[in-house]
Design a protein around this motif. Structure first.
Motif, PDB file in Angstrom:
ATOM      1  N   ASP A  35       0.823  -1.202   0.000  1.00 19.96           N
ATOM      2  CA  ASP A  35       0.000   0.000   0.000  1.00 19.96           C
ATOM      3  C   ASP A  35       0.863   1.260   0.000  1.00 19.96           C
ATOM      4  O   ASP A  35       0.526   2.244  -0.652  1.00 19.96           O
ATOM      5  CB  ASP A  35      -0.947  -0.009   1.203  1.00 19.96           C
ATOM      6  CG  ASP A  35      -2.000   1.066   1.113  1.00 19.96           C
ATOM      7  OD1 ASP A  35      -2.564   1.227   0.016  1.00 19.96           O
ATOM      8  OD2 ASP A  35      -2.243   1.741   2.123  1.00 19.96           O
ATOM      9  N   TRP A  36       1.987   1.217   0.702  1.00 19.29           N
ATOM     10  CA  TRP A  36       2.888   2.376   0.746  1.00 19.29           C
ATOM     11  C   TRP A  36       3.491   2.635  -0.630  1.00 19.29           C
ATOM     12  O   TRP A  36       3.722   3.777  -1.013  1.00 19.29           O
ATOM     13  CB  TRP A  36       3.983   2.185   1.792  1.00 19.29           C
ATOM     14  CG  TRP A  36       4.934   1.053   1.473  1.00 19.29           C
ATOM     15  CD1 TRP A  36       4.801  -0.249   1.812  1.00 19.29           C
ATOM     16  CD2 TRP A  36       6.131   1.151   0.709  1.00 19.29           C
ATOM     17  NE1 TRP A  36       5.849  -0.978   1.315  1.00 19.29           N
ATOM     18  CE2 TRP A  36       6.686  -0.151   0.634  1.00 19.29           C
ATOM     19  CE3 TRP A  36       6.789   2.197   0.085  1.00 19.29           C
ATOM     20  CZ2 TRP A  36       7.873  -0.415  -0.046  1.00 19.29           C
ATOM     21  CZ3 TRP A  36       7.980   1.918  -0.587  1.00 19.29           C
ATOM     22  CH2 TRP A  36       8.501   0.627  -0.646  1.00 19.29           C
ATOM     23  N   LYS A  39       2.004   2.050  -3.542  1.00 15.76           N
ATOM     24  CA  LYS A  39       0.960   2.690  -4.346  1.00 15.76           C
ATOM     25  C   LYS A  39       0.836   4.174  -3.981  1.00 15.76           C
ATOM     26  O   LYS A  39       0.664   5.020  -4.848  1.00 15.76           O
ATOM     27  CB  LYS A  39      -0.368   1.968  -4.147  1.00 15.76           C
ATOM     28  CG  LYS A  39      -1.452   2.448  -5.060  1.00 15.76           C
ATOM     29  CD  LYS A  39      -2.688   1.589  -4.944  1.00 15.76           C
ATOM     30  CE  LYS A  39      -3.758   2.072  -5.877  1.00 15.76           C
ATOM     31  NZ  LYS A  39      -4.966   1.258  -5.799  1.00 15.76           N
ATOM     32  N   LYS A  40       0.937   4.479  -2.689  1.00 18.20           N
ATOM     33  CA  LYS A  40       0.867   5.879  -2.261  1.00 18.20           C
ATOM     34  C   LYS A  40       2.061   6.674  -2.776  1.00 18.20           C
ATOM     35  O   LYS A  40       1.915   7.815  -3.222  1.00 18.20           O
ATOM     36  CB  LYS A  40       0.795   5.960  -0.738  1.00 18.20           C
ATOM     37  CG  LYS A  40      -0.537   5.528  -0.192  1.00 18.20           C
ATOM     38  CD  LYS A  40      -0.586   5.642   1.310  1.00 18.20           C
ATOM     39  CE  LYS A  40      -1.937   5.146   1.832  1.00 18.20           C
ATOM     40  NZ  LYS A  40      -2.035   5.207   3.275  1.00 18.20           N
ATOM     41  N   SER A  73       1.560   7.247  -6.455  1.00 15.05           N
ATOM     42  CA  SER A  73       0.548   8.292  -6.644  1.00 15.05           C
ATOM     43  C   SER A  73       1.146   9.677  -6.415  1.00 15.05           C
ATOM     44  O   SER A  73       0.899  10.610  -7.186  1.00 15.05           O
ATOM     45  CB  SER A  73      -0.627   8.076  -5.688  1.00 15.05           C
ATOM     46  OG  SER A  73      -1.274   6.874  -5.957  1.00 15.05           O
TER      47      SER A  73
END
Length: 62
Positions: free
Chosen positions: A2-3, A5-6, A9
């Motif tokens: 998840d980190w 993907k952040k 982004s």
């Protein structure tokens, strides 16, 4: 992951804002900060490009 993907982004947003500045004002913030031919500038552009690919793959994967 998840980190990751952040981070991707965030880098895509930075790239988009930089291109917006180039398009509207002819001002490239990345080259102003790091220099036009520096290795760090190339690293930033590469990371933004890889992040864009990552986000595109993630978009079409779903």
């Amino acid at each position: 992951m998840d980190w990751l993907k952040k981070l991707a982004s965030l880098l895509v947003i930075i790239g988009a804002l930089n291109w917006g500045l180039v398009g509207l004002f002819g001002f490239n913030l990345v080259t102003e900060i790091f220099g036009s031919a520096s290795t760090l500038t190339k690293v930033v552009y590469t990371l933004v490009g890889v992040s864009g690919l990552w986000m595109a793959v993630d978009l079409f994967k779903k």
